[in-house]
Design a protein around this motif. Structure first.
Motif, PDB file in Angstrom:
ATOM      1  N   ARG A 126       0.849  -1.200   0.000  1.00  0.00           N
ATOM      2  CA  ARG A 126       0.000   0.000   0.000  1.00  0.00           C
ATOM      3  C   ARG A 126       0.873   1.234   0.000  1.00  0.00           C
ATOM      4  NH1 ARG A 126      -3.457  -2.971   3.439  1.00  0.00           N
ATOM      5  NH2 ARG A 126      -5.562  -3.077   2.614  1.00  0.00           N
ATOM      6  N   PHE A 127       0.332   2.287  -0.628  1.00  0.00           N
ATOM      7  CA  PHE A 127       1.057   3.539  -0.730  1.00  0.00           C
ATOM      8  C   PHE A 127       0.126   4.707  -0.405  1.00  0.00           C
ATOM      9  CE2 PHE A 127       3.127   0.460  -3.343  1.00  0.00           C
ATOM     10  CZ  PHE A 127       4.481   0.725  -3.206  1.00  0.00           C
ATOM     11  N   VAL A 128       0.698   5.753   0.166  1.00  0.00           N
ATOM     12  CA  VAL A 128      -0.036   6.991   0.400  1.00  0.00           C
ATOM     13  C   VAL A 128      -0.351   7.585  -0.973  1.00  0.00           C
ATOM     14  CG1 VAL A 128       0.116   9.338   1.356  1.00  0.00           C
ATOM     15  CG2 VAL A 128       1.134   7.406   2.603  1.00  0.00           C
ATOM     16  N   THR A 129      -1.500   8.207  -1.094  1.00  0.00           N
ATOM     17  CA  THR A 129      -1.883   8.839  -2.354  1.00  0.00           C
ATOM     18  C   THR A 129      -0.818   9.840  -2.809  1.00  0.00           C
ATOM     19  OG1 THR A 129      -3.585  10.101  -3.510  1.00  0.00           O
ATOM     20  CG2 THR A 129      -3.206  10.690  -1.216  1.00  0.00           C
ATOM     21  N   ASP A 130      -0.731  10.032  -4.111  1.00  0.00           N
ATOM     22  CA  ASP A 130       0.147  11.065  -4.681  1.00  0.00           C
ATOM     23  C   ASP A 130      -0.603  12.383  -4.831  1.00  0.00           C
ATOM     24  OD1 ASP A 130       2.452   9.478  -5.066  1.00  0.00           O
ATOM     25  OD2 ASP A 130       1.574   8.602  -6.869  1.00  0.00           O
ATOM     26  N   ASP A 131      -1.894  12.377  -4.537  1.00  0.00           N
ATOM     27  CA  ASP A 131      -2.757  13.540  -4.749  1.00  0.00           C
ATOM     28  C   ASP A 131      -2.511  14.596  -3.663  1.00  0.00           C
ATOM     29  OD1 ASP A 131      -4.825  15.377  -5.087  1.00  0.00           O
ATOM     30  OD2 ASP A 131      -6.331  13.839  -5.512  1.00  0.00           O
ATOM     31  N   GLU A 132      -1.638  15.555  -3.977  1.00  0.00           N
ATOM     32  CA  GLU A 132      -1.277  16.611  -3.017  1.00  0.00           C
ATOM     33  C   GLU A 132      -2.479  17.483  -2.656  1.00  0.00           C
ATOM     34  OE1 GLU A 132       1.656  17.064  -1.532  1.00  0.00           O
ATOM     35  OE2 GLU A 132       2.985  15.776  -2.707  1.00  0.00           O
ATOM     36  N   VAL A 133      -3.389  17.681  -3.602  1.00  0.00           N
ATOM     37  CA  VAL A 133      -4.585  18.496  -3.339  1.00  0.00           C
ATOM     38  C   VAL A 133      -5.458  17.805  -2.290  1.00  0.00           C
ATOM     39  CG1 VAL A 133      -6.707  19.440  -4.359  1.00  0.00           C
ATOM     40  CG2 VAL A 133      -4.538  19.592  -5.609  1.00  0.00           C
ATOM     41  N   LEU A 134      -5.639  16.505  -2.427  1.00  0.00           N
ATOM     42  CA  LEU A 134      -6.429  15.741  -1.455  1.00  0.00           C
ATOM     43  C   LEU A 134      -5.776  15.778  -0.072  1.00  0.00           C
ATOM     44  CD1 LEU A 134      -8.891  13.952  -0.932  1.00  0.00           C
ATOM     45  CD2 LEU A 134      -7.506  11.995  -1.659  1.00  0.00           C
ATOM     46  N   ILE A 135      -4.462  15.664  -0.039  1.00  0.00           N
ATOM     47  CA  ILE A 135      -3.743  15.719   1.245  1.00  0.00           C
ATOM     48  C   ILE A 135      -3.903  17.102   1.876  1.00  0.00           C
ATOM     49  CG2 ILE A 135      -1.457  15.646   2.317  1.00  0.00           C
ATOM     50  CD1 ILE A 135      -0.742  13.435   0.242  1.00  0.00           C
ATOM     51  N   LYS A 136      -3.837  18.147   1.078  1.00  0.00           N
ATOM     52  CA  LYS A 136      -4.018  19.512   1.595  1.00  0.00           C
ATOM     53  C   LYS A 136      -5.440  19.688   2.137  1.00  0.00           C
ATOM     54  CE  LYS A 136      -2.767  23.793   2.230  1.00  0.00           C
ATOM     55  NZ  LYS A 136      -1.897  24.134   3.329  1.00  0.00           N
ATOM     56  N   LYS A 137      -6.428  19.139   1.438  1.00  0.00           N
ATOM     57  CA  LYS A 137      -7.818  19.203   1.912  1.00  0.00           C
ATOM     58  C   LYS A 137      -7.960  18.487   3.249  1.00  0.00           C
ATOM     59  CE  LYS A 137     -10.279  19.596  -2.486  1.00  0.00           C
ATOM     60  NZ  LYS A 137     -11.170  18.936  -3.443  1.00  0.00           N
ATOM     61  N   LEU A 138      -7.269  17.363   3.381  1.00  0.00           N
ATOM     62  CA  LEU A 138      -7.297  16.608   4.631  1.00  0.00           C
ATOM     63  C   LEU A 138      -6.727  17.442   5.769  1.00  0.00           C
ATOM     64  CD1 LEU A 138      -7.735  13.857   6.099  1.00  0.00           C
ATOM     65  CD2 LEU A 138      -5.404  13.268   5.383  1.00  0.00           C
ATOM     66  N   ALA A 139      -5.593  18.088   5.523  1.00  0.00           N
ATOM     67  CA  ALA A 139      -4.965  18.932   6.542  1.00  0.00           C
ATOM     68  C   ALA A 139      -5.873  20.107   6.905  1.00  0.00           C
ATOM     69  CB  ALA A 139      -3.605  19.430   6.057  1.00  0.00           C
ATOM     70  N   ASN A 140      -6.457  20.731   5.893  1.00  0.00           N
ATOM     71  CA  ASN A 140      -7.358  21.864   6.146  1.00  0.00           C
ATOM     72  C   ASN A 140      -8.567  21.425   6.965  1.00  0.00           C
ATOM     73  OD1 ASN A 140      -5.683  23.545   4.719  1.00  0.00           O
ATOM     74  ND2 ASN A 140      -6.949  23.605   2.894  1.00  0.00           N
ATOM     75  N   SER A 141      -9.106  20.268   6.652  1.00  0.00           N
ATOM     76  CA  SER A 141     -10.261  19.746   7.379  1.00  0.00           C
ATOM     77  C   SER A 141      -9.929  19.538   8.856  1.00  0.00           C
ATOM     78  CB  SER A 141     -10.724  18.437   6.743  1.00  0.00           C
ATOM     79  OG  SER A 141     -11.782  17.887   7.466  1.00  0.00           O
ATOM     80  N   ALA A 142      -8.762  18.974   9.130  1.00  0.00           N
ATOM     81  CA  ALA A 142      -8.342  18.771  10.523  1.00  0.00           C
ATOM     82  C   ALA A 142      -8.175  20.110  11.235  1.00  0.00           C
ATOM     83  CB  ALA A 142      -7.035  17.975  10.566  1.00  0.00           C
TER      84      ALA A 142
END
Length: 123
Positions: free
Chosen positions: A70-86
């Motif tokens: 398994r690998f962490v997504t490469d989608d930086e936009v999705l990761i940024k959305k996750l951080a913003n949500s937290a």
């Protein structure tokens, strides 16, 4: 990690995995440790870890490659959305406390700025 017995462990693991991703401890595209190793490090059943990782995949935050793991997504936009949500979730808590204490918005913002500045000088 200390688990809250009133909530499912796989949900708590999922939340911790999301923090690791949004906080860049698990970097975009990075291979995620094996289920067995994660279960051992968290002190939980491998099936519980598997369930949390499946949910991570369902949310698009991880991808599975049968032969490589398994690998962490490469989608930086999705990761940024996750951080913003937290961050926004934490802000909701701060706003609720300020309202309960009847602290005005501007006073709350100034207090936060001062507190943040104090933290920077203590580093």
């Amino acid at each position: 990690m200390d688990f809250d017995n009133s909530r499912p462990i796989y949900i708590q693991l999922l939340e911790d995995f999301k923090i690791k991703i949004s906080g860049n401890e698990w970097k975009a595209g990075q291979k995620i440790d094996t289920v067995r190793n994660l279960a051992q490090s968290y002190g939980v059943n491998p099936n519980t870890v598997q369930r949390a990782l499946q949910e991570l995949e369902r949310e698009g935050l991880a991808r599975s490659n049968r032969t490589a793991g398994r690998f962490v997504t490469d989608d930086e936009v999705l990761i940024k959305k996750l951080a913003n949500s937290a961050f926004y979730k934490a802000c909701d808590g701060l706003i609720d406390v300020a309202n309960q204490l009847e602290i005005k918005k501007e006073d709350s913002i100034n207090m936060l700025k001062n507190y943040w500045k104090e933290g920077e000088t203590n580093e």
